[in-house]
Motif scaffolding. Structure first.
Motif, PDB file in Angstrom:
ATOM      1  N   UNK A  68      -3.978  -0.908  -0.336  1.00 55.25           N
ATOM      2  CA  UNK A  68      -4.435  -1.409  -1.626  1.00 55.25           C
ATOM      3  C   UNK A  68      -3.325  -1.367  -2.662  1.00 55.25           C
ATOM      4  N   UNK A  69      -3.709  -1.211  -3.925  1.00 55.93           N
ATOM      5  CA  UNK A  69      -2.728  -1.156  -5.007  1.00 55.93           C
ATOM      6  C   UNK A  69      -3.341  -0.509  -6.228  1.00 55.93           C
ATOM      7  N   UNK A  70      -2.576  -0.432  -7.309  1.00 56.33           N
ATOM      8  CA  UNK A  70      -3.101   0.186  -8.522  1.00 56.33           C
ATOM      9  C   UNK A  70      -2.006   0.523  -9.511  1.00 56.33           C
ATOM     10  N   UNK A  71      -2.255   1.573 -10.311  1.00 62.34           N
ATOM     11  CA  UNK A  71      -1.309   1.977 -11.348  1.00 62.34           C
ATOM     12  C   UNK A  71      -1.571   3.422 -11.730  1.00 62.34           C
ATOM     13  N   UNK A  72      -0.582   4.060 -12.319  1.00 59.71           N
ATOM     14  CA  UNK A  72      -0.744   5.455 -12.730  1.00 59.71           C
ATOM     15  C   UNK A  72       0.023   5.722 -14.018  1.00 59.71           C
ATOM     16  N   UNK A  82       5.537  10.345 -21.660  1.00 61.88           N
ATOM     17  CA  UNK A  82       4.645   9.632 -20.743  1.00 61.88           C
ATOM     18  C   UNK A  82       5.433   8.608 -19.939  1.00 61.88           C
ATOM     19  N   UNK A  83       5.014   8.417 -18.695  1.00 62.82           N
ATOM     20  CA  UNK A  83       5.600   7.427 -17.795  1.00 62.82           C
ATOM     21  C   UNK A  83       4.492   6.533 -17.258  1.00 62.82           C
ATOM     22  N   UNK A  84       4.825   5.264 -17.029  1.00 62.16           N
ATOM     23  CA  UNK A  84       3.878   4.309 -16.445  1.00 62.16           C
ATOM     24  C   UNK A  84       4.473   3.734 -15.165  1.00 62.16           C
ATOM     25  N   UNK A  85       3.692   3.748 -14.094  1.00 62.57           N
ATOM     26  CA  UNK A  85       4.141   3.215 -12.809  1.00 62.57           C
ATOM     27  C   UNK A  85       3.111   2.204 -12.308  1.00 62.57           C
ATOM     28  N   UNK A  86       3.549   0.969 -12.145  1.00 58.48           N
ATOM     29  CA  UNK A  86       2.683  -0.108 -11.666  1.00 58.48           C
ATOM     30  C   UNK A  86       2.953  -0.337 -10.189  1.00 58.48           C
ATOM     31  N   UNK A  87       1.927  -0.188  -9.368  1.00 59.04           N
ATOM     32  CA  UNK A  87       2.057  -0.482  -7.936  1.00 59.04           C
ATOM     33  C   UNK A  87       0.955  -1.452  -7.519  1.00 59.04           C
ATOM     34  N   UNK A  88       0.753  -2.455  -8.399  1.00 57.51           N
ATOM     35  CA  UNK A  88      -0.259  -3.472  -8.128  1.00 57.51           C
ATOM     36  C   UNK A  88       0.138  -4.378  -6.974  1.00 57.51           C
ATOM     37  N   UNK A 125     -11.614 -11.853   4.723  1.00 54.24           N
ATOM     38  CA  UNK A 125     -10.728 -12.197   5.818  1.00 54.24           C
ATOM     39  C   UNK A 125      -9.265 -12.012   5.479  1.00 54.24           C
ATOM     40  N   UNK A 126      -8.411 -12.178   6.475  1.00 60.05           N
ATOM     41  CA  UNK A 126      -6.979 -11.906   6.318  1.00 60.05           C
ATOM     42  C   UNK A 126      -6.310 -12.818   5.308  1.00 60.05           C
ATOM     43  N   UNK A 127      -6.852 -14.017   5.095  1.00 61.98           N
ATOM     44  CA  UNK A 127      -6.250 -14.926   4.121  1.00 61.98           C
ATOM     45  C   UNK A 127      -6.434 -14.448   2.683  1.00 61.98           C
ATOM     46  N   UNK A 128      -7.268 -13.428   2.471  1.00 63.02           N
ATOM     47  CA  UNK A 128      -7.438 -12.866   1.124  1.00 63.02           C
ATOM     48  C   UNK A 128      -6.557 -11.641   0.892  1.00 63.02           C
ATOM     49  N   UNK A 129      -5.737 -11.265   1.876  1.00 69.34           N
ATOM     50  CA  UNK A 129      -4.929 -10.047   1.794  1.00 69.34           C
ATOM     51  C   UNK A 129      -3.648 -10.297   0.988  1.00 69.34           C
ATOM     52  N   UNK A 130      -3.408  -9.446   0.007  1.00 67.75           N
ATOM     53  CA  UNK A 130      -2.178  -9.488  -0.783  1.00 67.75           C
ATOM     54  C   UNK A 130      -1.232  -8.374  -0.330  1.00 67.75           C
ATOM     55  N   UNK A 131       0.001  -8.432  -0.777  1.00 70.45           N
ATOM     56  CA  UNK A 131       0.989  -7.403  -0.434  1.00 70.45           C
ATOM     57  C   UNK A 131       0.562  -6.091  -1.079  1.00 70.45           C
ATOM     58  N   UNK A 132       0.340  -5.036  -0.303  1.00 65.99           N
ATOM     59  CA  UNK A 132      -0.177  -3.774  -0.859  1.00 65.99           C
ATOM     60  C   UNK A 132       0.903  -2.952  -1.544  1.00 65.99           C
ATOM     61  N   UNK A 133       0.458  -2.089  -2.496  1.00 68.83           N
ATOM     62  CA  UNK A 133       1.423  -1.300  -3.240  1.00 68.83           C
ATOM     63  C   UNK A 133       1.174   0.189  -3.307  1.00 68.83           C
ATOM     64  N   UNK A 134       0.034   0.665  -2.806  1.00 66.74           N
ATOM     65  CA  UNK A 134      -0.323   2.070  -3.002  1.00 66.74           C
ATOM     66  C   UNK A 134       0.700   3.033  -2.416  1.00 66.74           C
ATOM     67  N   UNK A 135       1.157   2.777  -1.215  1.00 71.11           N
ATOM     68  CA  UNK A 135       2.126   3.686  -0.585  1.00 71.11           C
ATOM     69  C   UNK A 135       3.441   3.665  -1.345  1.00 71.11           C
ATOM     70  N   UNK A 136       3.857   2.500  -1.811  1.00 69.37           N
ATOM     71  CA  UNK A 136       5.088   2.423  -2.597  1.00 69.37           C
ATOM     72  C   UNK A 136       4.950   3.206  -3.890  1.00 69.37           C
ATOM     73  N   UNK A 137       3.763   3.128  -4.531  1.00 73.19           N
ATOM     74  CA  UNK A 137       3.550   3.876  -5.762  1.00 73.19           C
ATOM     75  C   UNK A 137       3.611   5.370  -5.536  1.00 73.19           C
ATOM     76  N   UNK A 138       2.905   5.848  -4.512  1.00 73.27           N
ATOM     77  CA  UNK A 138       2.932   7.274  -4.210  1.00 73.27           C
ATOM     78  C   UNK A 138       4.339   7.721  -3.822  1.00 73.27           C
ATOM     79  N   UNK A 139       5.014   6.893  -3.044  1.00 77.39           N
ATOM     80  CA  UNK A 139       6.360   7.247  -2.610  1.00 77.39           C
ATOM     81  C   UNK A 139       7.353   7.300  -3.753  1.00 77.39           C
ATOM     82  N   UNK A 140       7.270   6.345  -4.664  1.00 79.29           N
ATOM     83  CA  UNK A 140       8.200   6.318  -5.794  1.00 79.29           C
ATOM     84  C   UNK A 140       7.927   7.476  -6.752  1.00 79.29           C
TER      85      UNK A 140
END
Length: 525
Positions: A68-72, A82-88, A125-140
């Motif tokens: 998935x994705x999101x922000x923190x 304060x810091x903002x990290x976007x992993x949408x 279905x798979x055609x609705x899947x976007x590039x995920x960002x959650x792992x990148x956000x947690x990792x960064x």
């Protein structure tokens, strides 16, 4: 204040308050417990956030997860900053808008009242899947601020996945609500359904032990723990995801994953009365929150408690802010859409804070499971308007517009981290709870339990039924009003989770009617 389940019952969730210890408030208590164990082992709020992020993706898999994705928002106490990290999520650079022709049959069937697309290709279905960002956000976040080993922080999630999620009444209800769509994907059906149509649960289950088989997800998390977050984007997990999505008809490519980066952004500062909020900028609900709070603090002075004057001012400000959002940002999510995100907030013993929101977008995302990884996949493509020439039209390589609204706030000696799940209902809830904390000196528990309104697009105001009387009469003078109860399912309002710090005392809680959510304190040594 108390939450109302019916006119003859009141329900409260006590939350937690502790001096000199950390607190985690999350939509699943076991994820919160995993976070406070990290704090007790010497980690800070960032380490705990990594652990909770992956744990809650196992324990509440239909709301969020690694795909998935999101922000923190983060608060670093030693810097006072304060810091903002976007992993949408992002659309694939190879996405072809022509693959999503309008069906000409009216509006789509999910969160957004876009024009329907042939075969709902942008929704399920798979055609609705976007590039995920959650792992990148947690990792960064971990790369920049983490203290503990990455592998150790994934251990709770791996353990939960090996156990398999227990299907209690609430899990069965959630699965049943999406059973028809889950049955369309063989791998999703195998994971969540019995005989392709019913949740894996039978009869009265108070003493049963029916569990999801999340062993494949456990293997993926184990690999990710040892290989590191980059493997999700440029390693074995990336290759498996691309293969699975491609074979099921999606656009995700190896280049999409390899190019993905979570993005540090300048936090949006929102001066409020004598305090401040810091929110996510750009393609989130942060700018809409800033517009609303700027308007309403100009037109009323807080009284002893929220009243008809304050609620009508808040409603008018939200209505104007959402009109601007709809016109300029293209966010047309239905204000009555169900909650389908997760949020958690953390404060450690030193005062560092994290407010983290993550999502698959729809409940169960694309309702599609990657068989090689065991992960539910997002349906981030649904965030885009399928009609060309709009502010948020579907196209390749575009960032998804999100309704997430994690915030850090301060007023006097009080500082808090706050956010919610619930789509368009998130921002109105976050703004009002922040006001309750900053204007009226409420505790986090009282602020979250207090009755509030929802104005998140359109003329109608939805008011907690406890506001019936002077407040609803005043609101009715400005437009249509309906009242609603706070119930476990479905949610008429957003589902918040927040923590607060005053001096060395930390507290936290979640939405009263969140069946699994709670605030948990770091245990005594």
């Amino acid at each position: 204040m108390s939450g109302s389940f019916s006119r003859s019952q009141t329900v409260r969730k006590p939350g937690v308050t502790v001096d000199g210890k950390g607190v985690v408030a999350a939509q699943h208590v076991r994820a919160a417990e995993a976070g406070v164990r990290v704090l007790a082992d010497g980690g800070d709020a960032v380490d705990a956030a990594v652990a909770v992020s992956f744990a809650i993706g196992v324990l509440e898999p239909w709301m969020s997860g690694p795909a998935g994705g999101g922000a923190m928002m983060l608060w670093r106490a030693d810097e006072g900053k304060a810091y903002a990290l976007n992993y949408g999520m992002r659309s694939s650079a190879s996405l072809d808008p022509a693959f999503y022709p309008l069906a000409g049959t009216g509006k789509a069937s999910d969160l957004f009242p876009w024009e329907a697309v042939v075969e709902d290709r942008n929704v399920t279905g798979a055609s609705s899947v976007a590039v995920p960002g959650t792992v990148a956000g947690a990792g960064e976040m971990h790369r920049r601020f983490g203290k503990m080993r990455w592998a150790d922080l994934l251990r709770p999630a791996i353990g939960f996945a090996r156990e398999g999620l227990l299907i209690d009444w609430y899990a069965a209800l959630i699965i049943a609500s999406s059973a028809r769509d889950l049955a369309e994907d063989a791998d999703a059906a195998a994971l969540f359904l019995e005989d392709g149509q019913w949740p894996k649960i039978f009869g009265w289950t108070a003493l049963s032990d029916v569990r999801l088989d999340q062993s494949k997800m456990a293997e993926t998390l184990e690999h990710l723990a040892h290989a590191g977050p980059e493997d999700f984007y440029r390693g074995d997990i990336a290759a498996a995801l691309v293969k699975d999505v491609s074979e099921k008809g999606g656009f995700l490519t190896a280049d999409d994953l390899a190019a993905y980066r979570a993005e540090w952004q300048e936090p949006l500062n929102i001066p409020y009365r004598s305090g401040n909020l810091w929110a996510m900028p750009e393609m989130t609900a942060g700018p809409t929150l800033a517009a609303a709070m700027a308007k309403w603090q100009q037109v009323y002075t807080p009284a002893y408690a929220p009243d008809a004057t304050s609620f009508t001012a808040i409603a008018a400000a939200y209505r104007d802010a959402y009109a601007e959002r709809l016109a300029t940002m293209g966010d047309h999510e239905s204000p009555r859409a169900p909650g389908c995100t997760t949020h958690f907030s953390i404060v450690d013993r030193n005062g560092n804070m994290v407010a983290m929101t993550q999502t698959l977008l729809s409940i169960f995302g694309s309702r599609t499971v990657s068989p090689a990884t065991g992960l539910l996949l997002n349906n981030g493509i649904m965030w885009f308007d399928p009609e060309p020439g709009r502010p948020n039209s579907l196209g390749p390589g575009k960032r998804c517009l999100m309704n997430v609204c994690p915030v850090i706030g301060e007023a006097g000696e009080k500082r808090f981290a706050l956010g919610a799940s619930g789509g368009r209902k998130i921002m109105p809830a976050v703004g009002q709870i922040a006001s309750f904390l900053m204007d009226y000196g409420m505790s986090m528990q009282d602020a979250i339990e207090a009755p509030r309104i929802d104005v998140s697009g359109g003329d109608q105001t939805v008011a907690d039924e406890r506001l019936t009387g002077a407040v609803t009469d005043a609101l009715a003078a400005t437009g249509p009003v309906m009242t609603a109860q706070r119930t476990p399912f479905p949610y008429a309002f957003a589902c918040p989770a927040g923590v607060m710090r005053e001096g060395t005392v930390n507290s936290g809680t979640t939405e009263t009617f969140s069946p699994w959510g709670d605030g948990v304190a770091e245990p005594d040594e």
